[in-house]
Design a protein around this motif. Sequence first.
Motif, PDB file in Angstrom:
ATOM      1  N   LEU A 322       0.820  -1.245   0.067  1.00  0.00           N
ATOM      2  CA  LEU A 322       0.088   0.102  -0.033  1.00  0.00           C
ATOM      3  C   LEU A 322       0.835   1.077  -0.004  1.00  0.00           C
ATOM      4  N   ASP A 323       0.891   1.760  -1.110  1.00  0.00           N
ATOM      5  CA  ASP A 323       1.805   3.082  -1.385  1.00  0.00           C
ATOM      6  C   ASP A 323       0.960   4.377  -0.630  1.00  0.00           C
ATOM      7  N   LYS A 324       1.691   5.016   0.365  1.00  0.00           N
ATOM      8  CA  LYS A 324       0.968   5.974   1.046  1.00  0.00           C
ATOM      9  C   LYS A 324       0.937   7.157   0.181  1.00  0.00           C
ATOM     10  N   ASN A 325       2.071   7.414  -0.727  1.00  0.00           N
ATOM     11  CA  ASN A 325       2.197   8.516  -1.563  1.00  0.00           C
ATOM     12  C   ASN A 325       1.247   8.445  -2.741  1.00  0.00           C
ATOM     13  N   ARG A 326       0.784   7.361  -2.896  1.00  0.00           N
ATOM     14  CA  ARG A 326      -0.232   7.304  -4.193  1.00  0.00           C
ATOM     15  C   ARG A 326      -1.485   8.451  -4.278  1.00  0.00           C
ATOM     16  N   GLN A 327      -1.735   8.712  -5.323  1.00  0.00           N
ATOM     17  CA  GLN A 327      -2.757   9.873  -5.136  1.00  0.00           C
ATOM     18  C   GLN A 327      -4.226   9.282  -5.093  1.00  0.00           C
ATOM     19  N   LEU A 328      -5.104   9.942  -4.207  1.00  0.00           N
ATOM     20  CA  LEU A 328      -6.216   9.546  -3.939  1.00  0.00           C
ATOM     21  C   LEU A 328      -7.157  10.077  -5.196  1.00  0.00           C
ATOM     22  N   LEU A 329      -7.824   9.211  -5.617  1.00  0.00           N
ATOM     23  CA  LEU A 329      -8.976   9.263  -6.668  1.00  0.00           C
ATOM     24  C   LEU A 329     -10.104   9.774  -6.160  1.00  0.00           C
ATOM     25  N   MET A 330     -10.747  10.572  -7.215  1.00  0.00           N
ATOM     26  CA  MET A 330     -12.081  11.116  -6.795  1.00  0.00           C
ATOM     27  C   MET A 330     -13.258  10.266  -7.659  1.00  0.00           C
ATOM     28  N   LEU A 331     -14.554  10.533  -7.425  1.00  0.00           N
ATOM     29  CA  LEU A 331     -15.465   9.893  -8.012  1.00  0.00           C
ATOM     30  C   LEU A 331     -15.328   9.867  -9.655  1.00  0.00           C
ATOM     31  N   ASP A 332     -15.135  11.088 -10.009  1.00  0.00           N
ATOM     32  CA  ASP A 332     -14.773  11.279 -11.362  1.00  0.00           C
ATOM     33  C   ASP A 332     -13.618  10.471 -12.145  1.00  0.00           C
ATOM     34  N   LEU A 334     -12.863   7.296 -11.316  1.00  0.00           N
ATOM     35  CA  LEU A 334     -13.201   5.928 -11.242  1.00  0.00           C
ATOM     36  C   LEU A 334     -13.395   5.365 -12.678  1.00  0.00           C
ATOM     37  N   GLY A 335     -13.867   5.817 -13.624  1.00  0.00           N
ATOM     38  CA  GLY A 335     -14.501   5.322 -14.848  1.00  0.00           C
ATOM     39  C   GLY A 335     -15.874   4.890 -14.803  1.00  0.00           C
ATOM     40  N   MET A 336     -16.638   5.390 -14.019  1.00  0.00           N
ATOM     41  CA  MET A 336     -18.028   5.173 -13.963  1.00  0.00           C
ATOM     42  C   MET A 336     -18.547   5.608 -15.171  1.00  0.00           C
ATOM     43  N   PRO A 337     -19.566   5.076 -15.796  1.00  0.00           N
ATOM     44  CA  PRO A 337     -20.471   5.609 -16.939  1.00  0.00           C
ATOM     45  C   PRO A 337     -21.213   6.621 -16.312  1.00  0.00           C
ATOM     46  N   GLY A 338     -21.803   7.605 -17.118  1.00  0.00           N
ATOM     47  CA  GLY A 338     -22.419   9.059 -16.628  1.00  0.00           C
ATOM     48  C   GLY A 338     -23.433   8.717 -15.641  1.00  0.00           C
ATOM     49  N   ASP A 339     -24.436   7.644 -16.016  1.00  0.00           N
ATOM     50  CA  ASP A 339     -25.811   7.426 -15.561  1.00  0.00           C
ATOM     51  C   ASP A 339     -25.269   6.528 -14.121  1.00  0.00           C
ATOM     52  N   THR A 340     -24.355   5.730 -14.159  1.00  0.00           N
ATOM     53  CA  THR A 340     -24.054   5.179 -12.970  1.00  0.00           C
ATOM     54  C   THR A 340     -23.274   6.188 -12.017  1.00  0.00           C
ATOM     55  N   HIS A 341     -22.580   7.089 -12.419  1.00  0.00           N
ATOM     56  CA  HIS A 341     -21.840   8.192 -11.654  1.00  0.00           C
ATOM     57  C   HIS A 341     -22.854   9.009 -11.039  1.00  0.00           C
ATOM     58  N   GLU A 342     -23.880   9.398 -11.701  1.00  0.00           N
ATOM     59  CA  GLU A 342     -24.996  10.423 -11.240  1.00  0.00           C
ATOM     60  C   GLU A 342     -25.730   9.703 -10.108  1.00  0.00           C
ATOM     61  N   ALA A 343     -25.941   8.266 -10.282  1.00  0.00           N
ATOM     62  CA  ALA A 343     -27.009   7.544  -9.365  1.00  0.00           C
ATOM     63  C   ALA A 343     -25.943   7.398  -8.305  1.00  0.00           C
ATOM     64  N   PHE A 344     -24.835   7.112  -8.259  1.00  0.00           N
ATOM     65  CA  PHE A 344     -24.076   6.653  -7.003  1.00  0.00           C
ATOM     66  C   PHE A 344     -23.633   8.119  -6.406  1.00  0.00           C
ATOM     67  N   SER A 345     -23.457   9.201  -6.949  1.00  0.00           N
ATOM     68  CA  SER A 345     -23.234  10.408  -6.307  1.00  0.00           C
ATOM     69  C   SER A 345     -24.635  10.975  -5.567  1.00  0.00           C
ATOM     70  N   LYS A 346     -25.528  10.683  -6.052  1.00  0.00           N
ATOM     71  CA  LYS A 346     -26.804  10.925  -5.300  1.00  0.00           C
ATOM     72  C   LYS A 346     -26.849  10.097  -4.116  1.00  0.00           C
ATOM     73  N   MET A 347     -26.609   8.992  -4.174  1.00  0.00           N
ATOM     74  CA  MET A 347     -26.684   7.950  -2.885  1.00  0.00           C
ATOM     75  C   MET A 347     -25.716   8.430  -1.806  1.00  0.00           C
ATOM     76  N   ALA A 348     -24.527   8.911  -2.406  1.00  0.00           N
ATOM     77  CA  ALA A 348     -23.398   9.415  -1.589  1.00  0.00           C
ATOM     78  C   ALA A 348     -23.670  10.506  -0.733  1.00  0.00           C
ATOM     79  N   HIS A 349     -24.814  11.430  -1.298  1.00  0.00           N
ATOM     80  CA  HIS A 349     -24.956  12.675  -0.450  1.00  0.00           C
ATOM     81  C   HIS A 349     -26.241  12.563   0.406  1.00  0.00           C
ATOM     82  N   SER A 350     -26.613  11.090   0.633  1.00  0.00           N
ATOM     83  CA  SER A 350     -27.919  10.992   1.290  1.00  0.00           C
ATOM     84  C   SER A 350     -27.481  11.162   2.970  1.00  0.00           C
TER      85      SER A 350
END
Length: 578
Positions: A322-332, A334-350
């Motif tokens: 586990l490389d601690k210097n590895r860059q933290l990824l954002m949701l954008d 991760l490679g999610m398709p647009g509709d999946t990203h929108e649905a997941f982001s909406k759930m994440a803000h519940s």
Amino acid sequence: MPLRSRKPETKSGKHAGGGAASPNGKTAAAPDAPRAAHGTPAVSGRAMLGEIIVQQRLVTQAALAEVLDELPQSGQKLGESLVAMGLLDEKQLAEVLAAQMGLPLADMGEITPEPEALALFSETVARDGLFVPLRVVDDKVEIAVAEPNEAQVSYLTKMGGKQVVLYVAPRREVVHALNRSYQALADVSTLVSTFEKTERARSGAQVVETSAASDSPVVQIVSKVITQALRDRASDIHIEPQDNSLRVRYRIDGALHEALSLPADIAPSLVSRIKILAGMNIVERRRPQDGQIAMNVDGHDIDIRVSTTATIWGETCVMRLLDKNRQLLMLDDLGMPGDTHEAFSKMAHSPFGMVLCAGPTGSGKTTTLYATLAEINAPASNIMTIEDPVEYVLPSINQIQMNEAAGLTFATGLKSILRQDPDVILVGEIRDVETARIAVQSALTGHFVLSSLHAVDAVAALHRFLDMGIESFLIASSVMGVVGQRLIRRICTHCKVVKKPTIEELGFFAEAGGGGKRTFYAGAGCNFCSGTGYRDRIDGVQRRQHEVARQRRLHRNPRGLDVTDLADEDDVRVLPQD
């Protein structure tokens, strides 16, 4: 065979001019080329580089002025700042530097450094100077550098004893070439010979070497195995005793590759050394053990999770890096398709409920959870986590490291978190009934809970809850969504070529749900991907609407193809034919 290189192109389509090696070994720049190295403290040097960048319309004059104003505070060079801010990529910076210095570009994907050139410079000197010796031609040595300057020519001439011809290459490509050229495992055979001589010189009593002395052969071999694994981007190291040998394998981009074969006699000492580093019991060899190592490799702080278990040939050891210097990824990212990203982001803000990430070991569940935390992190929320281990340290988030020896498990940690007035709770993994029940209760009582679960797909995660004894009506009330995901190997962008699939592969692609695609690609293999055709991975989270049905279809694979390479995304294509 001549060295393949390319001239940097300007916006007008003309070459920026090339440098030639003069009799005194120094590279002569083109007459109109600026003579200052990039990022030097002199303002004129920065202005010259900036002028080229603006002329080629890579950065606007206003944006360049802002970067120049911030340079004194950041302490970075101009090129580094532009790359860090996303205004340039490393390839564009290399082209601009080549134009500034009047030097050609080196194609590191096709060039393999020759041993004769590498022997002229030590690994330490090459890494400090960020250069790679490429080859020796007569009395000259050709060198690829990431940060060229005129003073470097005389320095390299003195160190190598030969005239120097410089080429420019992107920084990341130079580092990759260094990692491939100066192998940490290069002199392991010498260390093994030293170990065997020491063992023969000992008395007939069996003695396991556990010395922590830095000159001990076993200590050096363990260090080199870990160092090379990090340089090769390995996620796991497998040390497996066999009948007549000790096999060392690296998991790179999800696939295991054999890295080293050692004598079987060294296995007990090697595993004992790893156990000492991980704080494990070296006497106990029959029961499985777990431990953790924190160390620094090539300037990277890394955590290593260690697991040992006994087999018929001895103890196997698996280390997760586990490389601690590895860059933290954002949701954008991760490679999610647009509709999946929108649905997941909406759930994440519940404000309450539970969201689960499901998949096997190494499928990117933790990365998705951290990206979700980074998305929802805000000063108005109290976010608390219980993890094993804490892989990323996130600012303004209260993270708890699980410690079974101290009685701190996921279940007990989750109970204590509930008394800390949390808004968001991250449970690293739901492993048992007690943790699952407390997590469900937390979601039902006004908290937002994120967690991961080992399961085949999204639907199987719900069945796991039922198997644990959680009532179905509680699951329906608490679980908002389940993300079933895998990590998909990406075709190397440096050697990506058009590939015509076989009829069988096209039939399988159509059965798996693909359609409408006429052009397929494969990786031909190059230096950047170590000849595999693949480099890095991306989340394959819910790539199609009917994920569960698709996953079941993919299991019916007559040829054992890597089905992840048959998805209908532009960056994921068909495997090369045998």
